[in-house]
Design a protein around this motif. Structure first.
Motif, PDB file in Angstrom:
ATOM      1  N   LYS A  18       0.855  -1.183   0.000  1.00 44.36           N
ATOM      2  CA  LYS A  18       0.000   0.000   0.000  1.00 44.36           C
ATOM      3  C   LYS A  18       0.894   1.236   0.000  1.00 44.36           C
ATOM      4  CE  LYS A  18      -4.330  -1.520   0.322  1.00 44.36           C
ATOM      5  NZ  LYS A  18      -4.144  -2.972   0.298  1.00 44.36           N
ATOM      6  N   LEU A  19       0.383   2.288  -0.611  1.00 40.53           N
ATOM      7  CA  LEU A  19       1.054   3.585  -0.576  1.00 40.53           C
ATOM      8  C   LEU A  19       0.482   4.377   0.588  1.00 40.53           C
ATOM      9  CD1 LEU A  19       2.907   5.749  -1.882  1.00 40.53           C
ATOM     10  CD2 LEU A  19       0.927   6.440  -3.262  1.00 40.53           C
ATOM     11  N   ALA A  20       1.370   4.922   1.410  1.00 38.93           N
ATOM     12  CA  ALA A  20       0.928   5.686   2.574  1.00 38.93           C
ATOM     13  C   ALA A  20       1.728   6.979   2.669  1.00 38.93           C
ATOM     14  CB  ALA A  20       1.099   4.863   3.851  1.00 38.93           C
ATOM     15  N   ARG A  28       6.601  12.849   4.050  1.00 34.99           N
ATOM     16  CA  ARG A  28       7.168  11.741   3.292  1.00 34.99           C
ATOM     17  C   ARG A  28       6.067  10.780   2.851  1.00 34.99           C
ATOM     18  NH1 ARG A  28      10.810  14.740   3.587  1.00 34.99           N
ATOM     19  NH2 ARG A  28      13.002  14.367   4.166  1.00 34.99           N
ATOM     20  N   SER A  29       6.286  10.178   1.676  1.00 39.01           N
ATOM     21  CA  SER A  29       5.508   9.011   1.282  1.00 39.01           C
ATOM     22  C   SER A  29       6.243   7.778   1.778  1.00 39.01           C
ATOM     23  CB  SER A  29       5.371   8.935  -0.241  1.00 39.01           C
ATOM     24  OG  SER A  29       4.628  10.014  -0.738  1.00 39.01           O
ATOM     25  N   LEU A  30       5.552   6.665   1.851  1.00 38.17           N
ATOM     26  CA  LEU A  30       6.229   5.422   2.208  1.00 38.17           C
ATOM     27  C   LEU A  30       5.458   4.237   1.656  1.00 38.17           C
ATOM     28  CD1 LEU A  30       4.533   4.120   4.851  1.00 38.17           C
ATOM     29  CD2 LEU A  30       5.605   6.060   5.958  1.00 38.17           C
ATOM     30  N   THR A  31       6.164   3.137   1.530  1.00 38.89           N
ATOM     31  CA  THR A  31       5.572   1.898   1.041  1.00 38.89           C
ATOM     32  C   THR A  31       5.329   0.965   2.209  1.00 38.89           C
ATOM     33  OG1 THR A  31       6.678   2.081  -1.106  1.00 38.89           O
ATOM     34  CG2 THR A  31       5.924  -0.107  -0.436  1.00 38.89           C
ATOM     35  N   LEU A  32       4.081   0.527   2.361  1.00 39.24           N
ATOM     36  CA  LEU A  32       3.743  -0.473   3.368  1.00 39.24           C
ATOM     37  C   LEU A  32       3.788  -1.848   2.717  1.00 39.24           C
ATOM     38  CD1 LEU A  32       0.653   1.028   5.266  1.00 39.24           C
ATOM     39  CD2 LEU A  32       3.014   0.893   6.075  1.00 39.24           C
ATOM     40  N   ILE A  33       4.604  -2.737   3.258  1.00 41.53           N
ATOM     41  CA  ILE A  33       4.670  -4.102   2.738  1.00 41.53           C
ATOM     42  C   ILE A  33       3.770  -5.015   3.573  1.00 41.53           C
ATOM     43  CG2 ILE A  33       6.993  -3.753   1.847  1.00 41.53           C
ATOM     44  CD1 ILE A  33       8.008  -5.433   4.231  1.00 41.53           C
ATOM     45  N   ASP A  34       3.429  -6.165   3.007  1.00 43.86           N
ATOM     46  CA  ASP A  34       2.536  -7.115   3.691  1.00 43.86           C
ATOM     47  C   ASP A  34       1.283  -6.399   4.181  1.00 43.86           C
ATOM     48  OD1 ASP A  34       4.405  -9.189   3.327  1.00 43.86           O
ATOM     49  OD2 ASP A  34       5.488  -8.594   5.136  1.00 43.86           O
ATOM     50  N   ALA A  51      -7.235   4.056   5.758  1.00 48.31           N
ATOM     51  CA  ALA A  51      -6.948   3.704   7.147  1.00 48.31           C
ATOM     52  C   ALA A  51      -5.836   4.575   7.713  1.00 48.31           C
ATOM     53  CB  ALA A  51      -6.553   2.231   7.239  1.00 48.31           C
ATOM     54  N   ARG A  52      -5.943   4.872   8.992  1.00 45.57           N
ATOM     55  CA  ARG A  52      -4.867   5.543   9.726  1.00 45.57           C
ATOM     56  C   ARG A  52      -4.347   4.565  10.760  1.00 45.57           C
ATOM     57  NH1 ARG A  52      -4.821  11.823  10.694  1.00 45.57           N
ATOM     58  NH2 ARG A  52      -5.276  12.546   8.582  1.00 45.57           N
ATOM     59  N   LEU A  53      -3.056   4.379  10.782  1.00 38.29           N
ATOM     60  CA  LEU A  53      -2.474   3.384  11.670  1.00 38.29           C
ATOM     61  C   LEU A  53      -1.018   3.706  11.930  1.00 38.29           C
ATOM     62  CD1 LEU A  53      -1.521   0.220   9.649  1.00 38.29           C
ATOM     63  CD2 LEU A  53      -2.530   2.197   8.551  1.00 38.29           C
ATOM     64  N   ARG A  54      -0.424   2.931  12.804  1.00 40.86           N
ATOM     65  CA  ARG A  54       1.004   3.070  13.040  1.00 40.86           C
ATOM     66  C   ARG A  54       1.753   2.065  12.168  1.00 40.86           C
ATOM     67  NH1 ARG A  54       3.255   3.239  18.848  1.00 40.86           N
ATOM     68  NH2 ARG A  54       2.304   1.169  18.986  1.00 40.86           N
ATOM     69  N   ALA A  55       2.960   2.450  11.785  1.00 40.96           N
ATOM     70  CA  ALA A  55       3.802   1.576  10.968  1.00 40.96           C
ATOM     71  C   ALA A  55       5.228   1.640  11.486  1.00 40.96           C
ATOM     72  CB  ALA A  55       3.749   2.002   9.506  1.00 40.96           C
ATOM     73  N   ARG A  56       5.951   0.546  11.311  1.00 35.37           N
ATOM     74  CA  ARG A  56       7.348   0.485  11.736  1.00 35.37           C
ATOM     75  C   ARG A  56       8.251   0.629  10.513  1.00 35.37           C
ATOM     76  NH1 ARG A  56       7.324  -4.157  14.029  1.00 35.37           N
ATOM     77  NH2 ARG A  56       7.249  -3.511  16.218  1.00 35.37           N
ATOM     78  N   ILE A  57       9.156   1.600  10.564  1.00 34.66           N
ATOM     79  CA  ILE A  57      10.085   1.828   9.459  1.00 34.66           C
ATOM     80  C   ILE A  57      11.113   0.693   9.414  1.00 34.66           C
ATOM     81  CG2 ILE A  57      11.795   3.387   8.453  1.00 34.66           C
ATOM     82  CD1 ILE A  57       9.010   4.579   8.458  1.00 34.66           C
ATOM     83  N   LEU A  58      11.193   0.016   8.289  1.00 32.04           N
ATOM     84  CA  LEU A  58      12.153  -1.076   8.119  1.00 32.04           C
ATOM     85  C   LEU A  58      13.402  -0.633   7.366  1.00 32.04           C
ATOM     86  CD1 LEU A  58       9.692  -3.955   7.159  1.00 32.04           C
ATOM     87  CD2 LEU A  58      10.591  -3.384   9.429  1.00 32.04           C
ATOM     88  N   SER A  59      13.237   0.316   6.464  1.00 29.90           N
ATOM     89  CA  SER A  59      14.364   0.811   5.672  1.00 29.90           C
ATOM     90  C   SER A  59      14.142   2.286   5.380  1.00 29.90           C
ATOM     91  CB  SER A  59      14.478   0.022   4.368  1.00 29.90           C
ATOM     92  OG  SER A  59      15.503   0.543   3.546  1.00 29.90           O
ATOM     93  N   ALA A  70       8.020   0.291   5.164  1.00 31.56           N
ATOM     94  CA  ALA A  70       7.505   0.086   6.520  1.00 31.56           C
ATOM     95  C   ALA A  70       6.529  -1.080   6.544  1.00 31.56           C
ATOM     96  CB  ALA A  70       6.830   1.360   7.024  1.00 31.56           C
ATOM     97  N   GLU A  71       6.281  -1.584   7.749  1.00 29.90           N
ATOM     98  CA  GLU A  71       5.281  -2.629   7.934  1.00 29.90           C
ATOM     99  C   GLU A  71       4.163  -2.085   8.812  1.00 29.90           C
ATOM    100  OE1 GLU A  71       7.024  -5.957   9.888  1.00 29.90           O
ATOM    101  OE2 GLU A  71       7.671  -4.829  11.651  1.00 29.90           O
ATOM    102  N   PRO A  72       2.916  -2.443   8.514  1.00 28.68           N
ATOM    103  CA  PRO A  72       1.804  -1.937   9.320  1.00 28.68           C
ATOM    104  C   PRO A  72       1.772  -2.593  10.693  1.00 28.68           C
ATOM    105  CG  PRO A  72       1.010  -3.509   7.688  1.00 28.68           C
ATOM    106  CD  PRO A  72       2.469  -3.312   7.411  1.00 28.68           C
ATOM    107  N   LEU A  73       1.359  -1.822  11.686  1.00 28.19           N
ATOM    108  CA  LEU A  73       1.179  -2.331  13.047  1.00 28.19           C
ATOM    109  C   LEU A  73      -0.295  -2.170  13.398  1.00 28.19           C
ATOM    110  CD1 LEU A  73       4.289  -0.683  14.748  1.00 28.19           C
ATOM    111  CD2 LEU A  73       4.081  -3.036  13.940  1.00 28.19           C
ATOM    112  N   TRP A  74      -0.941  -3.268  13.616  1.00 29.86           N
ATOM    113  CA  TRP A  74      -2.384  -3.219  13.909  1.00 29.86           C
ATOM    114  C   TRP A  74      -2.602  -3.272  15.411  1.00 29.86           C
ATOM    115  CZ3 TRP A  74      -6.257  -2.625  10.315  1.00 29.86           C
ATOM    116  CH2 TRP A  74      -5.866  -2.681   8.973  1.00 29.86           C
TER     117      TRP A  74
END
Length: 330
Positions: A287-289, A296-302, A310-318, A326-330
């Protein structure tokens, strides 16, 4: 694409600053070809892409101007490269012309396979101020060229004529940039070198920039082909250098590339940030977030199950070069 989406952060579109005087400009992501070695898995036969992007030309230019002001308005190269082929961007001529008019921009270059290029567009790009075109041609043999591009209508004779047209009829400098795919086009590279020299490529810049085939994570892998080790790659380039009396082992000095301040990276690896999902990602399951600060824009994987909006927290991986994964944190 809306101008509410930052152009820094996503590898598939926008602007990339790697800490030099060269700024990568990516106004679109599409490509007409489906090359069997493509590192970005572009083209109509892609099985991993789900979205293509196009950025309004005024927005690209506006954000590019800001980045130039930050880096220093002198000696800047705008390099239009994309994860596809820039010639699919409908406002390419306007983009080139606008970039050349920005204070501090001394070189505007672009990469292309030229598959849908024509003489009229080359004339327009020349008049707009395009400095250099990095023109990829991977085989002179027509059948092998079709095989490498995985495109039946690809016409290598037409491409050769366009290259000659660049040299003979425009103010654009030509750099010929084949991809060397071991065991497939080994015999073609010397022919491409000879052809490039015969038409007078490289008046201001080197005439050739031979590229090494690499097997990228999401790119296409050529069955039965392993990338040649770097040492062997450069050893062979030196053999060809001696045979054809032309420089093939290139470095940043050949293009006057040097260090410049890089945009600060506002998010650390493994930092948790609040984001808003604004669209489908470039590749499947992404997803594009954008960050809630809209910087900044970022790419959410998985993120296949994450809904748009959706609004959520994500963890920056790179976060290298401000390209955020980043990966989404639910």
């Amino acid at each position: 694409m809306s101008d509410s989406i930052p152009l820094i952060g996503c590898i598939a579109f926008g602007l990339i600053d790697r800490g030099t005087n060269l700024i990568q400009v990516r106004p679109s992501s599409t490509c007409p070809l489906s090359c069997i070695f493509c590192s970005t898995n572009a083209g109509p036969k892609s099985k991993v892409r789900q979205t293509e992007y196009r950025v309004p030309v005024d927005y690209v230019v506006e954000e590019f101007r800001k980045l130039v002001a930050f880096k220093g308005a002198h000696g800047i190269e705008a390099h239009i490269d994309t994860v596809g082929d820039p010639i699919t961007y409908p406002d390419l001529v306007d983009l080139v012309q606008a970039l050349t008019q920005i204070e501090g921009v001394e070189v505007v270059s672009m990469q292309t396979h030229g598959s849908v290029l024509n003489e009229r567009l080359l004339d327009e790009l020349s008049e707009a101020g395009l400095t250099r075109i990095n023109f990829s041609i991977d085989a002179l043999d027509p059948e092998l060229a079709k095989k490498l591009s995985d495109t039946e209508w690809y016409d290598v004779e037409r491409i050769k004529n366009l290259m000659q047209y660049v040299v003979s009829n425009t103010k654009i400098d030509l750099l010929v940039a084949p991809v060397w795919v071991p065991t497939l086009n080994d015999q073609e590279i010397p022919k491409i070198i000879e052809f490039s020299l015969s038409i007078g490529a490289g008046k201001r810049f080197p005439p050739l920039g031979i590229q090494r085939y690499e097997a990228h994570k999401h790119g296409r892998k050529v069955k039965g082909v392993r990338p040649i080790p770097w040492r062997e790659f450069y050893r062979q380039l030196k053999v060809w250098e001696e045979a054809y009396k032309v420089k093939l082992v290139l470095n940043v000095k050949d293009f006057n590339i040097h260090r410049r301040p890089m945009l600060p990276i506002p998010y650390r690896r493994f930092e948790k940030v609040k984001v808003e999902v604004v669209g489908p990602g470039w590749l499947r399951k992404e997803k594009l977030a954008v960050t809630v600060r809209r910087d900044r824009s970022l790419t959410l994987i998985d993120a296949e199950e994450v809904p748009i909006g959706a609004r959520l927290r994500a963890r920056i991986l790179s976060n290298k070069h401000n390209i955020l994964i980043a990966e989404p944190l639910w």
